[in-house]
Design a protein around this motif. Structure first.
Motif: not given
Length: 381
Positions: A8-19
């Protein structure tokens, strides 16, 4: 260096995890990404972080991704491809932030491989908590909560004895309609629901906040995560979303976890537990301007989602799975403007009333109950 896969890397949580991963290149590397349809964002992540594997659930999106990134990484496709990714990855931890019941099978697969889970998909424990926690205990896998409420309770419980705890206090923002009169509920629009006062989330989760089904689901999740009976889990509305949750001890003392609304905090703590590190550009509480913290009891008449969740949790077996499946169908029907806001509660209640509970919890029984609940809910729309 901890290798992390983000489902789920492109969702809200996923993008923040990548950050979070980007902010600490000395601590983390992104070893795999998975998403549903947003191939463009996934392509940007792949080009920047060079993960070994990627997966797009949607076939067309997968084709676009392959065309965009070439042979930078191995790309899998579909639900089966996601399972292959989990089998192949060398991740030390998998963040599961897929939406809805789609997170159950991948989470179980990761657990069976002995990979620690950073859990941002509450539906996994709502629908299959008994099965998931049983497998995690059997294989010595840590499940670290990423939801801000469960992350807060996790932090407050650290080093505490179970017998010292009287109850868990799960806080809720109340969503955008908490102060709205009940007579206006039938006319609530999708647009009004998506205008959340505190958090920036995806459509399904934001509607769950507006109905307060998210809080009901979190009660069930807390039951499994912290081995706490439902009678000792309480919901408290805290509109400023500064207190993320609390625990009350048997002597009456209360410990809470406070912080500005920022999902990167619980995400990073799950990644680094038990250590702490700075969060890049994180806002800190300004105690000179924090004028008030308000508390309210949830209104179960206006928001019957919470009592429905308690009922499903206490019945147990496949009933929480049915609650979750019916809610997902009803939420998406509301998002597509096929039903009214209050009809969400009615559909979930009706599906629960029609269900014959199975207490033999396996992946097959959960899958069967989930499919049945969705068919039943669709028939009521």
């Amino acid at each position: 260096m901890k290798k992390i896969a983000v489902l789920g890397s492109t969702g809200s949580i996923g993008t923040q995890a990548v950050d979070v991963i980007d902010a600490h290149p000395d601590l983390f590397s992104l070893t795999a990404v998975a998403a549903n349809t947003n191939w463009y964002t996934a392509a940007l992540q792949i080009k920047k972080y060079k993960p070994a594997f990627a997966c797009m659930i949607d076939k067309t999106a997968s084709e676009h991704l392959r065309s965009e990134v070439g042979d930078i990484c191995t790309i899998f496709q579909g639900k089966e491809g996601l399972m292959h990714l989990i089998e192949e990855t060398d991740a030390d931890m998998i963040l599961t932030s897929l939406v809805g019941a789609a997170g159950i099978a991948p989470t179980l697969s990761a657990i069976k491989r002995g990979i620690d889970i950073a859990l941002a998909n509450k539906e996994t424990l709502v629908a299959a908590g008994e099965l998931v926690m049983r497998e995690a205990a059997r294989r010595g896998v840590r499940i670290l909560p990423v939801d801000s409420e469960h992350g807060a309770i996790f932090q407050c419980l650290h080093g505490r004895k179970t017998e010292e705890i009287e109850k868990l206090l799960i806080t809720a923002s109340g969503g955008p309609h908490f102060q709205l009169p009940a007579k206006d509920f039938p006319n609530i629009t999708v647009e009004q629901c998506l205008n959340h006062p505190t958090w920036n989330m995806g459509g399904k989760i934001t509607i769950d906040s507006a109905t307060m089904f998210n809080k009901g689901l979190e009660v069930i999740e807390a039951h499994w995560l912290f081995h706490m009976p439902f009678s000792r889990i309480e919901v408290v509305v805290q509109p400023q979303s500064i207190i993320h949750s609390m625990i009350q001890f048997i002597d009456g003392s209360v410990i809470g976890q406070l912080g500005m609304p920022d999902m990167r905090l619980p995400i990073q703590y799950a990644f680094t537990y038990p250590d702490r590190f700075p969060v890049r550009n994180a806002k800190k509480i300004n105690w000179n301007t924090l004028a008030r913290l308000d508390f309210y009891a949830p209104d179960n008449e206006k928001f019957p989602a919470i009592p429905l969740a308690y009922e499903a949790g206490m019945i147990g077996g496949t009933m929480p799975c049915v609650l979750n499946g019916a809610n997902e169908v009803a939420v998406y029907a509301f998002l597509h403007k096929k039903i009214s806001f209050t009809r969400i509660f009615e559909i979930v209640r009706a599906v629960m009333e029609k269900h014959t509970v199975c207490h033999d919890i396996t992946l097959d029984s959960i899958s069967s109950a989930d499919s049945w609940s969705r068919r039943c809910a669709v028939s009521l729309i």
